[in-house]
Design a protein around this motif. Structure first.
Motif, PDB file in Angstrom:
ATOM      1  N   GLY A 362       0.924  -1.372   0.155  1.00 50.17           N
ATOM      2  CA  GLY A 362      -0.221  -0.320   0.332  1.00 50.17           C
ATOM      3  C   GLY A 362       0.395   1.446   0.030  1.00 50.17           C
ATOM      4  O   GLY A 362       0.551   2.703   0.584  1.00 50.17           O
ATOM      5  N   GLU A 363       1.969   0.805  -0.388  1.00 54.95           N
ATOM      6  CA  GLU A 363       2.973   2.487  -0.728  1.00 54.95           C
ATOM      7  C   GLU A 363       3.760   2.540  -1.917  1.00 54.95           C
ATOM      8  O   GLU A 363       4.385   2.172  -2.384  1.00 54.95           O
ATOM      9  CB  GLU A 363       4.254   2.247   0.743  1.00 54.95           C
ATOM     10  N   SER A 364       2.911   3.373  -2.543  1.00 51.51           N
ATOM     11  CA  SER A 364       2.931   3.209  -4.016  1.00 51.51           C
ATOM     12  C   SER A 364       2.661   4.780  -3.801  1.00 51.51           C
ATOM     13  O   SER A 364       2.185   5.049  -5.443  1.00 51.51           O
ATOM     14  CB  SER A 364       2.101   2.254  -4.426  1.00 51.51           C
ATOM     15  N   GLN A 365       2.972   5.896  -3.693  1.00 48.67           N
ATOM     16  CA  GLN A 365       3.434   7.125  -4.356  1.00 48.67           C
ATOM     17  C   GLN A 365       4.270   7.723  -4.795  1.00 48.67           C
ATOM     18  O   GLN A 365       4.165   7.804  -5.525  1.00 48.67           O
ATOM     19  CB  GLN A 365       3.673   8.289  -3.035  1.00 48.67           C
ATOM     20  N   ASP A 366       4.989   6.784  -5.357  1.00 53.43           N
ATOM     21  CA  ASP A 366       6.252   6.853  -6.490  1.00 53.43           C
ATOM     22  C   ASP A 366       5.794   6.129  -7.390  1.00 53.43           C
ATOM     23  O   ASP A 366       7.025   6.429  -8.321  1.00 53.43           O
ATOM     24  CB  ASP A 366       8.171   6.879  -5.634  1.00 53.43           C
ATOM     25  N   TYR A 367       4.989   5.751  -7.349  1.00 54.17           N
ATOM     26  CA  TYR A 367       4.496   4.995  -8.568  1.00 54.17           C
ATOM     27  C   TYR A 367       3.986   4.986  -9.700  1.00 54.17           C
ATOM     28  O   TYR A 367       3.310   5.773  -9.791  1.00 54.17           O
ATOM     29  CB  TYR A 367       3.913   3.226  -8.580  1.00 54.17           C
ATOM     30  N   ASN A 368       4.708   4.476 -11.180  1.00 50.47           N
ATOM     31  CA  ASN A 368       3.586   5.257 -12.290  1.00 50.47           C
ATOM     32  C   ASN A 368       3.552   3.840 -12.637  1.00 50.47           C
ATOM     33  O   ASN A 368       3.335   2.649 -12.542  1.00 50.47           O
ATOM     34  CB  ASN A 368       4.136   6.150 -13.038  1.00 50.47           C
ATOM     35  N   LYS A 369       2.417   3.588 -13.837  1.00 52.48           N
ATOM     36  CA  LYS A 369       1.869   2.406 -14.818  1.00 52.48           C
ATOM     37  C   LYS A 369       2.875   1.892 -15.139  1.00 52.48           C
ATOM     38  O   LYS A 369       3.838   0.485 -14.877  1.00 52.48           O
ATOM     39  CB  LYS A 369       0.980   2.248 -15.644  1.00 52.48           C
ATOM     40  N   ALA A 370       4.196   2.711 -15.877  1.00 46.59           N
ATOM     41  CA  ALA A 370       5.645   1.317 -15.906  1.00 46.59           C
ATOM     42  C   ALA A 370       6.209   0.974 -14.578  1.00 46.59           C
ATOM     43  O   ALA A 370       6.163  -0.302 -15.328  1.00 46.59           O
ATOM     44  CB  ALA A 370       6.416   2.197 -16.765  1.00 46.59           C
ATOM     45  N   THR A 371       6.409   1.779 -13.939  1.00 47.02           N
ATOM     46  CA  THR A 371       7.454   1.101 -13.172  1.00 47.02           C
ATOM     47  C   THR A 371       6.274  -0.288 -12.179  1.00 47.02           C
ATOM     48  O   THR A 371       7.049  -1.112 -11.869  1.00 47.02           O
ATOM     49  CB  THR A 371       7.682   2.121 -12.061  1.00 47.02           C
ATOM     50  N   ALA A 372       5.030   0.663 -11.645  1.00 48.31           N
ATOM     51  CA  ALA A 372       4.360  -0.968 -11.443  1.00 48.31           C
ATOM     52  C   ALA A 372       3.937  -2.077 -12.082  1.00 48.31           C
ATOM     53  O   ALA A 372       4.164  -3.058 -11.764  1.00 48.31           O
ATOM     54  CB  ALA A 372       2.931   0.268 -11.218  1.00 48.31           C
ATOM     55  N   ASP A 373       3.884  -1.973 -12.906  1.00 48.96           N
ATOM     56  CA  ASP A 373       4.279  -3.355 -14.096  1.00 48.96           C
ATOM     57  C   ASP A 373       5.020  -3.642 -13.771  1.00 48.96           C
ATOM     58  O   ASP A 373       5.166  -5.118 -13.685  1.00 48.96           O
ATOM     59  CB  ASP A 373       3.473  -2.738 -15.316  1.00 48.96           C
ATOM     60  N   THR A 374       6.350  -2.870 -13.890  1.00 48.82           N
ATOM     61  CA  THR A 374       7.572  -3.871 -13.860  1.00 48.82           C
ATOM     62  C   THR A 374       7.638  -4.755 -12.405  1.00 48.82           C
ATOM     63  O   THR A 374       8.789  -5.350 -12.146  1.00 48.82           O
ATOM     64  CB  THR A 374       8.719  -3.016 -13.958  1.00 48.82           C
ATOM     65  N   ALA A 375       7.634  -3.511 -11.181  1.00 52.35           N
ATOM     66  CA  ALA A 375       7.287  -3.841 -10.214  1.00 52.35           C
ATOM     67  C   ALA A 375       6.401  -5.322  -9.704  1.00 52.35           C
ATOM     68  O   ALA A 375       7.201  -6.755  -9.535  1.00 52.35           O
ATOM     69  CB  ALA A 375       7.409  -3.394  -8.753  1.00 52.35           C
ATOM     70  N   ARG A 376       5.216  -4.970 -10.375  1.00 49.58           N
ATOM     71  CA  ARG A 376       4.431  -6.599 -10.436  1.00 49.58           C
ATOM     72  C   ARG A 376       4.924  -7.934 -11.011  1.00 49.58           C
ATOM     73  O   ARG A 376       4.839  -8.996 -10.782  1.00 49.58           O
ATOM     74  CB  ARG A 376       2.836  -6.774 -11.068  1.00 49.58           C
ATOM     75  N   LYS A 377       5.555  -7.754 -12.502  1.00 48.61           N
ATOM     76  CA  LYS A 377       5.829  -8.308 -12.863  1.00 48.61           C
ATOM     77  C   LYS A 377       7.202  -9.304 -12.307  1.00 48.61           C
ATOM     78  O   LYS A 377       7.235 -10.540 -12.529  1.00 48.61           O
ATOM     79  CB  LYS A 377       6.248  -8.612 -14.590  1.00 48.61           C
ATOM     80  N   THR A 378       7.841  -8.836 -12.242  1.00 51.70           N
ATOM     81  CA  THR A 378       9.336  -9.095 -11.201  1.00 51.70           C
ATOM     82  C   THR A 378       9.457  -9.825 -10.062  1.00 51.70           C
ATOM     83  O   THR A 378       9.445 -10.714  -9.995  1.00 51.70           O
ATOM     84  CB  THR A 378      10.122  -8.455 -10.571  1.00 51.70           C
ATOM     85  N   THR A 379       7.725  -9.010  -9.011  1.00 61.23           N
ATOM     86  CA  THR A 379       7.952  -9.951  -8.098  1.00 61.23           C
ATOM     87  C   THR A 379       6.821 -10.840  -8.707  1.00 61.23           C
ATOM     88  O   THR A 379       7.193 -12.188  -8.173  1.00 61.23           O
ATOM     89  CB  THR A 379       6.908  -9.208  -7.299  1.00 61.23           C
ATOM     90  N   GLU A 380       6.147 -11.205  -9.558  1.00 63.46           N
ATOM     91  CA  GLU A 380       5.830 -12.425  -9.977  1.00 63.46           C
ATOM     92  C   GLU A 380       6.111 -13.734 -10.281  1.00 63.46           C
ATOM     93  O   GLU A 380       6.137 -14.554  -9.765  1.00 63.46           O
ATOM     94  CB  GLU A 380       4.465 -11.906 -10.944  1.00 63.46           C
ATOM     95  N   GLU A 381       7.602 -13.248 -11.251  1.00 64.62           N
ATOM     96  CA  GLU A 381       8.409 -14.269 -11.617  1.00 64.62           C
ATOM     97  C   GLU A 381       9.282 -14.537 -10.374  1.00 64.62           C
ATOM     98  O   GLU A 381       9.180 -16.080 -10.733  1.00 64.62           O
ATOM     99  CB  GLU A 381       9.437 -13.653 -12.692  1.00 64.62           C
ATOM    100  N   GLN A 382      10.036 -14.050  -9.823  1.00 68.23           N
ATOM    101  CA  GLN A 382      10.648 -14.327  -8.700  1.00 68.23           C
ATOM    102  C   GLN A 382      10.158 -14.638  -7.137  1.00 68.23           C
ATOM    103  O   GLN A 382      11.478 -15.526  -6.375  1.00 68.23           O
ATOM    104  CB  GLN A 382      11.233 -13.538  -8.987  1.00 68.23           C
ATOM    105  N   VAL A 383       9.364 -14.144  -6.812  1.00 64.84           N
ATOM    106  CA  VAL A 383       8.335 -14.594  -5.302  1.00 64.84           C
ATOM    107  C   VAL A 383       6.948 -15.650  -5.676  1.00 64.84           C
ATOM    108  O   VAL A 383       7.339 -16.970  -5.105  1.00 64.84           O
ATOM    109  CB  VAL A 383       7.846 -13.169  -5.011  1.00 64.84           C
ATOM    110  N   PHE A 384       6.368 -15.120  -6.264  1.00 68.04           N
ATOM    111  CA  PHE A 384       4.592 -15.587  -5.959  1.00 68.04           C
ATOM    112  C   PHE A 384       5.161 -16.874  -7.063  1.00 68.04           C
ATOM    113  O   PHE A 384       3.964 -18.169  -6.278  1.00 68.04           O
ATOM    114  CB  PHE A 384       3.685 -14.982  -6.436  1.00 68.04           C
ATOM    115  N   GLN A 385       4.887 -16.849  -8.333  1.00 64.28           N
ATOM    116  CA  GLN A 385       5.352 -18.347  -9.466  1.00 64.28           C
ATOM    117  C   GLN A 385       6.160 -19.399  -8.581  1.00 64.28           C
ATOM    118  O   GLN A 385       5.309 -20.522  -8.077  1.00 64.28           O
ATOM    119  CB  GLN A 385       5.330 -18.218 -10.558  1.00 64.28           C
ATOM    120  N   PRO A 386       7.279 -19.173  -7.692  1.00 64.68           N
ATOM    121  CA  PRO A 386       8.403 -20.384  -7.397  1.00 64.68           C
ATOM    122  C   PRO A 386       7.408 -20.804  -6.214  1.00 64.68           C
ATOM    123  O   PRO A 386       6.763 -22.065  -5.734  1.00 64.68           O
ATOM    124  CB  PRO A 386       9.654 -19.831  -6.794  1.00 64.68           C
TER     125      PRO A 386
END
Length: 485
Positions: A362-386
């Motif tokens: 819930g701390e997303s003050q410094d995010y835009n669409k591009a950085t938010a999508d990159t953060a979500r995809k990276t976390t999905e690949e490196q954390v949640f999917q494994p």
């Protein structure tokens, strides 16, 4: 030689906790392995931290929040797959879907597993009780609170039948395996469980292996989800526990600052005199009753007595001139919110232990669409999917052979990051080149329209439009060539 005497006035407070933690387990008697950390304290830590529960909720939501699914264990549409194998796989698909749907009659399977994952992230250990039906097949799951469970030492090796497939054929082999027992104690009532797959019959009250145990007293089985390879799991945030305690104390300090009101610190300096006993007691009472903003602007009246001096010319005892000074210590007054930088760094360390970006807490003050999508995809690949693979891998390995299912397997669904509008832009040159058919685009069109679109059954919709248009344009030329011949 003059002496300086200092008296410090402070509010009276308790300096230690009065809580008691009762551990009701008989470690030596029941061959229980003591946990490396206080399980009760680990589980309650999320109630005192301002960031730990958010990280745990992010794990639980993104690992299990998209629900269970079923997938084929082979390429169902590949050439050469026999119709009998496809038919068997379709039946197993239906069976596994029904098993997933009714694993628990009160909650869905992902909700029950969510409780287990939450315990695993808090204490490093999550426990799932497995119930079997009359045929000895897994039939249901129940949540076991990690706070009340302890693990026993490994037993002697026993023979276990292992079933597997080789070149599409079902085979069996015997192997040696050591199992553990689990103990649950609540309100001095003790219940034993056995590890999933243990073929022996365990008495749930005595903890003894006994083949004559009646059916109602036979122990059920437990699946242990843990972090690490030890007997007990260890929370991934355990290295930051000192920071969490420090952040808690900083929060309490700020709370007391606002609770007690803004009182300017200062020193009362008395020269050639001393406070009367009544003034001393009033000052102590004032400090004890300093809480609250109502006391922030009270007046303080001090009665000071002068010190007696030597007798003068009159023969009477003189009293020294008393001087009282107030020295303000406002320059060392704490600000409205102390340790903000320390608290922020602590939050970053806890998130780093979970490998989560701030957007998941819930701390997303410094995010835009591009950085938010990159953060979500990276976390999905490196954390949640494994993490999903770890959970489904354990369930598939344990459950599917006992359910006699070999062609399909469990699947934990994940998020869909595909943007239909972006895909439509990418597909434009493929459509113009005649590389896709109308039925290839039906699913994409359904997502854009928000409805389910079935494929058209006619054969012409299975071929690209451009190739059909080209064929239609070439038809008159073919007819002309035939007439010439």
């Amino acid at each position: 030689m003059k002496q300086l005497k200092a008296t410090i006035m402070k509010a009276n407070m308790s300096d230690h906790t009065k809580q008691m933690y009762a551990d009701e387990f008989s470690y030596e008697k029941d061959d229980i392995v003591p946990p490396p950390f206080n399980i009760n304290e680990l589980k309650s830590m999320a109630e005192y931290s301002t960031i730990l529960q958010q990280c745990i909720d992010a794990y639980k939501t993104n690992i299990l929040g998209f629900g269970f699914g079923v997938e084929y264990a082979f390429d169902f549409n590949a050439e050469g797959v026999k119709p009998a194998k496809k038919k068997a796989a379709e039946k197993e698909w239906t069976r596994l879907e029904e098993f997933t749907k009714y694993m628990n009659y009160d909650e869905s399977a992902d909700v029950v597993l969510g409780y287990v994952i939450e315990d695993r992230e808090k204490t490093g250990n999550g426990f799932l009780e497995v119930l079997r039906d009359g045929q000895g097949k897994p039939a249901g799951i129940e949540y076991l609170d990690a706070l009340h469970i302890r693990i026993c030492k490994l037993s002697e090796p026993v023979d276990v039948e292992f079933r597997y497939t080789e070149n599409g054929e079902l085979k069996t082999m015997n192997r040696k395996k050591r199992f553990r027992k689990y103990v649950q104690v609540i309100n001095e009532k003790k219940v034993f469980f056995k590890e999933y797959g243990d073929p022996r019959i365990l008495h749930c009250e005595t903890g003894k292996y006994d083949d004559t145990t009646p059916e109602p007293l036979r122990a059920t089985e437990v699946i242990h989800f843990k972090i690490g390879s030890g007997t007990y799991g260890i929370p991934r945030w355990i290295g930051n526990i000192v920071n969490m305690y420090g952040a808690r104390k900083a929060e309490e300090l700020n709370y007391l600052y606002f609770k007690q009101g803004r009182h300017v610190p200062g020193a009362i300096i008395v020269e050639n005199g001393m406070l009367s006993e009544s003034s001393y007691q009033q000052l102590q009472d004032y400090m004890d009753d300093i809480e609250g903003s109502d006391h922030a602007h009270k007046f303080l009246l001090l009665e000071v007595e002068g010190l007696p001096t030597e007798k003068g010319l009159t023969g009477e005892e003189d009293v020294s001139n008393v001087k009282v000074n107030f020295k303000s210590l406002a320059e060392i007054l704490q600000e409205d919110a102390l340790f903000l930088e320390y608290d922020e760094k602590t939050r970053n360390k806890i998130r780093s232990a979970f490998r989560l970006p701030p957007i998941y807490t819930g701390e997303s003050q410094d995010y835009n669409k591009a950085t938010a999508d990159t953060a979500r995809k990276t976390t999905e690949e490196q954390v949640f999917q494994p993490e999903r693979h770890l959970i489904t891998g354990k369930l598939n390995t344990l459950f599917l052979p006992d359910l006699d299912i070999w062609h399909v397997r469990f699947l934990l669904n994940g998020p869909d990051f595909r943007d239909p509008l972006e895909i439509a832009k990418v597909l434009t040159p493929f459509i113009q080149a005649g590389a896709v058919s109308p039925n290839d685009l039906r699913d994409l069109a359904g997502r854009i329209l928000g409805k389910t679109l079935e494929e058209w059954p006619e054969d012409l919709y299975h071929r690209p439009l451009e190739s059909r248009m080209t064929s239609a344009e070439q038809e008159p030329q073919r007819e002309a060539n035939q007439l010439k011949k």
